[in-house]
Write a protein that holds these residues in place. Structure first.
Motif, PDB file in Angstrom:
ATOM      1  N   ALA A  58      -5.527   9.229  -8.441  1.00 23.14           N
ATOM      2  CA  ALA A  58      -4.938   9.995  -9.544  1.00 23.14           C
ATOM      3  C   ALA A  58      -3.943   9.153 -10.327  1.00 23.14           C
ATOM      4  CB  ALA A  58      -4.248  11.247  -8.988  1.00 23.14           C
ATOM      5  N   HIS A  59      -3.158   8.357  -9.597  1.00 18.24           N
ATOM      6  CA  HIS A  59      -2.187   7.493 -10.278  1.00 18.24           C
ATOM      7  C   HIS A  59      -2.885   6.477 -11.173  1.00 18.24           C
ATOM      8  CE1 HIS A  59       1.392   5.069 -10.934  1.00 18.24           C
ATOM      9  NE2 HIS A  59       0.730   4.008 -10.494  1.00 18.24           N
ATOM     10  N   SER A  60      -3.997   5.903 -10.689  1.00 21.35           N
ATOM     11  CA  SER A  60      -4.705   4.904 -11.485  1.00 21.35           C
ATOM     12  C   SER A  60      -5.318   5.518 -12.741  1.00 21.35           C
ATOM     13  CB  SER A  60      -5.790   4.236 -10.642  1.00 21.35           C
ATOM     14  OG  SER A  60      -6.821   5.153 -10.325  1.00 21.35           O
ATOM     15  N   LEU A  61      -5.765   6.762 -12.649  1.00 21.08           N
ATOM     16  CA  LEU A  61      -6.329   7.429 -13.820  1.00 21.08           C
ATOM     17  C   LEU A  61      -5.253   7.638 -14.891  1.00 21.08           C
ATOM     18  CD1 LEU A  61      -8.655  10.063 -12.124  1.00 21.08           C
ATOM     19  CD2 LEU A  61      -9.337   7.991 -13.357  1.00 21.08           C
ATOM     20  N   ARG A  62      -4.027   7.901 -14.434  1.00 21.47           N
ATOM     21  CA  ARG A  62      -2.934   8.108 -15.395  1.00 21.47           C
ATOM     22  C   ARG A  62      -2.435   6.784 -15.972  1.00 21.47           C
ATOM     23  NH1 ARG A  62      -1.280  11.696 -11.295  1.00 21.47           N
ATOM     24  NH2 ARG A  62       0.263  10.184 -10.579  1.00 21.47           N
ATOM     25  N   SER A  63      -2.310   5.758 -15.107  1.00 18.33           N
ATOM     26  CA  SER A  63      -1.682   4.510 -15.537  1.00 18.33           C
ATOM     27  C   SER A  63      -2.674   3.467 -16.035  1.00 18.33           C
ATOM     28  CB  SER A  63      -0.886   3.912 -14.369  1.00 18.33           C
ATOM     29  OG  SER A  63      -1.759   3.507 -13.332  1.00 18.33           O
ATOM     30  N   GLY A  64      -3.970   3.621 -15.661  1.00  6.29           N
ATOM     31  CA  GLY A  64      -4.953   2.598 -16.000  1.00  6.29           C
ATOM     32  C   GLY A  64      -4.921   1.423 -15.053  1.00  6.29           C
ATOM     33  N   LYS A  65      -4.100   1.492 -13.988  1.00  7.35           N
ATOM     34  CA  LYS A  65      -3.993   0.423 -12.996  1.00  7.35           C
ATOM     35  C   LYS A  65      -4.258   0.987 -11.599  1.00  7.35           C
ATOM     36  CE  LYS A  65      -2.637  -2.771 -15.908  1.00  7.35           C
ATOM     37  NZ  LYS A  65      -1.215  -3.149 -15.967  1.00  7.35           N
ATOM     38  N   THR A  66      -4.972   0.226 -10.783  1.00 11.73           N
ATOM     39  CA  THR A  66      -5.273   0.666  -9.419  1.00 11.73           C
ATOM     40  C   THR A  66      -4.355   0.048  -8.375  1.00 11.73           C
ATOM     41  OG1 THR A  66      -6.851  -1.134  -9.058  1.00 11.73           O
ATOM     42  CG2 THR A  66      -7.708   0.914 -10.035  1.00 11.73           C
ATOM     43  N   GLY A  67      -3.676  -1.046  -8.728  1.00 16.90           N
ATOM     44  CA  GLY A  67      -2.889  -1.756  -7.733  1.00 16.90           C
ATOM     45  C   GLY A  67      -3.740  -2.567  -6.789  1.00 16.90           C
ATOM     46  N   LEU A  68      -5.030  -2.767  -7.141  1.00 18.71           N
ATOM     47  CA  LEU A  68      -5.956  -3.523  -6.307  1.00 18.71           C
ATOM     48  C   LEU A  68      -6.340  -4.839  -6.986  1.00 18.71           C
ATOM     49  CD1 LEU A  68      -8.387  -0.664  -5.218  1.00 18.71           C
ATOM     50  CD2 LEU A  68      -6.485  -1.618  -3.898  1.00 18.71           C
ATOM     51  N   ILE A  69      -6.362  -5.904  -6.201  1.00 13.15           N
ATOM     52  CA  ILE A  69      -6.746  -7.221  -6.684  1.00 13.15           C
ATOM     53  C   ILE A  69      -7.913  -7.721  -5.838  1.00 13.15           C
ATOM     54  CG2 ILE A  69      -6.022  -9.620  -7.005  1.00 13.15           C
ATOM     55  CD1 ILE A  69      -4.645  -7.679  -8.909  1.00 13.15           C
ATOM     56  N   LEU A 118     -16.373  -5.385  -7.436  1.00 14.30           N
ATOM     57  CA  LEU A 118     -15.023  -5.444  -7.994  1.00 14.30           C
ATOM     58  C   LEU A 118     -14.937  -4.660  -9.298  1.00 14.30           C
ATOM     59  CD1 LEU A 118     -14.031  -9.175  -7.353  1.00 14.30           C
ATOM     60  CD2 LEU A 118     -13.248  -7.140  -6.135  1.00 14.30           C
ATOM     61  N   ARG A 119     -15.943  -4.799 -10.144  1.00 17.90           N
ATOM     62  CA  ARG A 119     -15.940  -4.035 -11.395  1.00 17.90           C
ATOM     63  C   ARG A 119     -15.980  -2.535 -11.116  1.00 17.90           C
ATOM     64  NH1 ARG A 119     -19.903  -7.855 -13.000  1.00 17.90           N
ATOM     65  NH2 ARG A 119     -21.520  -6.256 -12.849  1.00 17.90           N
ATOM     66  N   GLN A 120     -16.830  -2.140 -10.164  1.00 20.80           N
ATOM     67  CA  GLN A 120     -16.970  -0.726  -9.854  1.00 20.80           C
ATOM     68  C   GLN A 120     -15.712  -0.158  -9.208  1.00 20.80           C
ATOM     69  OE1 GLN A 120     -20.477  -0.796  -7.430  1.00 20.80           O
ATOM     70  NE2 GLN A 120     -21.856  -1.251  -9.150  1.00 20.80           N
ATOM     71  N   ALA A 121     -14.985  -0.995  -8.480  1.00 20.13           N
ATOM     72  CA  ALA A 121     -13.739  -0.552  -7.856  1.00 20.13           C
ATOM     73  C   ALA A 121     -12.584  -0.503  -8.844  1.00 20.13           C
ATOM     74  CB  ALA A 121     -13.381  -1.476  -6.695  1.00 20.13           C
ATOM     75  N   ARG A 122     -12.827  -0.943 -10.067  1.00 21.01           N
ATOM     76  CA  ARG A 122     -11.802  -0.919 -11.121  1.00 21.01           C
ATOM     77  C   ARG A 122     -10.537  -1.673 -10.697  1.00 21.01           C
ATOM     78  NH1 ARG A 122     -12.588   2.951 -15.034  1.00 21.01           N
ATOM     79  NH2 ARG A 122     -10.345   3.166 -15.326  1.00 21.01           N
ATOM     80  N   VAL A 123     -10.735  -2.836 -10.061  1.00 21.75           N
ATOM     81  CA  VAL A 123      -9.577  -3.639  -9.698  1.00 21.75           C
ATOM     82  C   VAL A 123      -8.853  -4.100 -10.953  1.00 21.75           C
ATOM     83  CG1 VAL A 123     -10.585  -4.422  -7.524  1.00 21.75           C
ATOM     84  CG2 VAL A 123     -10.939  -5.765  -9.598  1.00 21.75           C
ATOM     85  N   ASP A 124      -7.586  -4.398 -10.799  1.00 23.88           N
ATOM     86  CA  ASP A 124      -6.781  -4.824 -11.945  1.00 23.88           C
ATOM     87  C   ASP A 124      -7.101  -6.257 -12.366  1.00 23.88           C
ATOM     88  OD1 ASP A 124      -5.545  -2.355 -11.861  1.00 23.88           O
ATOM     89  OD2 ASP A 124      -3.893  -3.074 -10.610  1.00 23.88           O
ATOM     90  N   GLY A 125      -7.657  -7.046 -11.455  1.00 22.62           N
ATOM     91  CA  GLY A 125      -7.998  -8.427 -11.753  1.00 22.62           C
ATOM     92  C   GLY A 125      -8.622  -9.073 -10.534  1.00 22.62           C
ATOM     93  N   ALA A 126      -9.083 -10.313 -10.690  1.00 19.24           N
ATOM     94  CA  ALA A 126      -9.754 -10.987  -9.586  1.00 19.24           C
ATOM     95  C   ALA A 126      -9.438 -12.474  -9.580  1.00 19.24           C
ATOM     96  CB  ALA A 126     -11.269 -10.781  -9.668  1.00 19.24           C
ATOM     97  N   ILE A 127      -9.348 -13.032  -8.359  1.00 19.60           N
ATOM     98  CA  ILE A 127      -9.235 -14.465  -8.134  1.00 19.60           C
ATOM     99  C   ILE A 127     -10.541 -14.897  -7.482  1.00 19.60           C
ATOM    100  CG2 ILE A 127      -7.946 -16.301  -6.981  1.00 19.60           C
ATOM    101  CD1 ILE A 127      -5.558 -14.373  -6.884  1.00 19.60           C
ATOM    102  N   VAL A 128     -11.207 -15.877  -8.066  1.00 25.38           N
ATOM    103  CA  VAL A 128     -12.560 -16.214  -7.621  1.00 25.38           C
ATOM    104  C   VAL A 128     -12.721 -17.722  -7.496  1.00 25.38           C
ATOM    105  CG1 VAL A 128     -15.033 -15.983  -8.099  1.00 25.38           C
ATOM    106  CG2 VAL A 128     -13.447 -14.180  -8.843  1.00 25.38           C
TER     107      VAL A 128
END
Length: 351
Positions: A58-69, A118-128
């Motif tokens: 719910a927080h990510s839907l409001r803020s646009g951020k998931t807190g996941l990398i 990663l795209r489907q999980a809506r992560v905020d970004g990725a290190i690859v």
């Protein structure tokens, strides 16, 4: 009043226990400065008492951020990449984010699967650390990306961080020459790996800079594993014992395998064979003798990768390639060579 054991506490429960409104609880949990310290402490005490956990979806839907990398590395079983992951995890935790770690196992299809996840999980970004050419798809989907490792040079349009391989390999060759090892054998990876190309490119340039004919170089091949290093070293000892007096392996796992082969052949390191590794994995300190190695700053790569990604996510990063210096960690696997002779590098021929 505590909530029933089968019911997750809500923001309403927190408000009731703390004696404040729901909006006050929301401000306290979001870190808003528009709330008094005593009120914030009452809210946090209620959170701890009830065992409340924020609904991150719910927080990510409001803020646009998931807190996941996301972190995609080629081999989580390799201690070097485990150290990189640890650095990234520590930096992520310090910024309040959580890290999702994937291992591609050097498989382009598996890497593509992880990138889709990663795209489907809506992560905020990725290190690859890319093993294939499909990593640019992340950019097309608007996902902030920072690359790590040797393969990053294939994507100059993306920011990246890695070891200064040229500096590290030259440091190793200079150190060997200083000990009188003018003819080290080279144990490198398979021809389809960019890491091998980069390693040999530096050796080639080093030869040219020291008036050495690169055409004299021949390669003994492994696959960056302990067993492949052991097998390569046994072949080397069988076909050219003189060239095997000193070995520079392109990673520590192969160097440790070479050390096993020396022992298996009834020889001693460094009395009969000197071995230099490359990576700086923790296990190198516990071999017998301890492995002298060119240490790449693995944990710092993870930390710097997170820092660059955070700046990318926040729109503050100007595109750049960060190269970190390698260092020499001297232990007991190298001895001074009393043999005199011309300064010539030699590698053992591949089958």
């Amino acid at each position: 009043m505590p909530t029933p054991r089968n019911k997750q506490p809500t923001i309403i429960d927190i408000a009731e226990v703390a004696g404040v409104s729901k909006s006050t609880v929301a401000r306290a949990l979001s870190g808003s400065p528009h709330i008094g310290d005593k009120t914030r402490e009452r809210v946090l005490n209620a959170v701890r008492a009830l065992g409340y956990e924020r609904n991150h979806l719910a927080h990510s839907l409001r803020s646009g951020k998931t807190g996941l990398i996301g972190l995609v590395i080629p081999d989580i079983a390799n201690p070097f990449w485990a150290e990189v992951a640890r650095g990234a995890q520590d930096a992520a935790a310090a910024s309040g984010a959580s890290l999702l770690i994937f291992s591609s196992d050097w498989d382009p299809e598996r890497e593509a699967h992880h990138l889709r996840a990663l795209r489907q999980a809506r992560v905020d970004g990725a290190i690859v650390n890319p093993v294939a050419d499909n990593v640019d798809r992340l950019g097309r989907f608007g996902l902030p990306v920072v690359l790590i490792g040797s393969s990053a040079e294939r994507f100059p349009e993306l920011s990246s961080v890695g070891s200064d391989i040229a500096q590290g390999v030259a440091l190793g060759l200079d150190h060997l020459a200083g000990l009188g090892h003018h003819r080290p054998a080279l144990l490198v990876g398979s021809a389809n790996r960019l890491a091998r190309v980069r390693f040999m490119r530096v050796v080639h340039d080093y030869c040219i800079g020291h008036d050495i004919d690169p055409a004299t170089l021949v390669i003994e091949e492994g696959s960056y594993t302990v067993e492949s290093g052991r097998a390569a070293m046994l072949r080397l000892l069988q076909r050219d014992p003189k060239a095997a007096r000193c070995v520079f392996a392109a990673n520590d796992l192969m160097a440790l395998g070479a050390l096993l082969a020396v022992r298996e052949a009834g020889l001693r390191c460094p009395d009969d064979v000197s071995i230099l590794g490359f990576d700086g994995i923790p296990a190198a300190a516990f071999s017998d003798p301890g492995l002298t190695t060119i240490e790449k700053p693995a944990r710092t790569i993870g930390v710097e990768g997170m820092r660059l990604l955070k700046e990318t996510i926040e729109g503050e990063l100007e595109h750049r390639r960060v190269l970190l210096d390698c260092s020499l960690t001297s232990r007991g696997s190298l001895a001074r060579n009393g043999e005199s002779g011309p300064a010539r590098l030699m590698a053992v021929g591949s089958n």
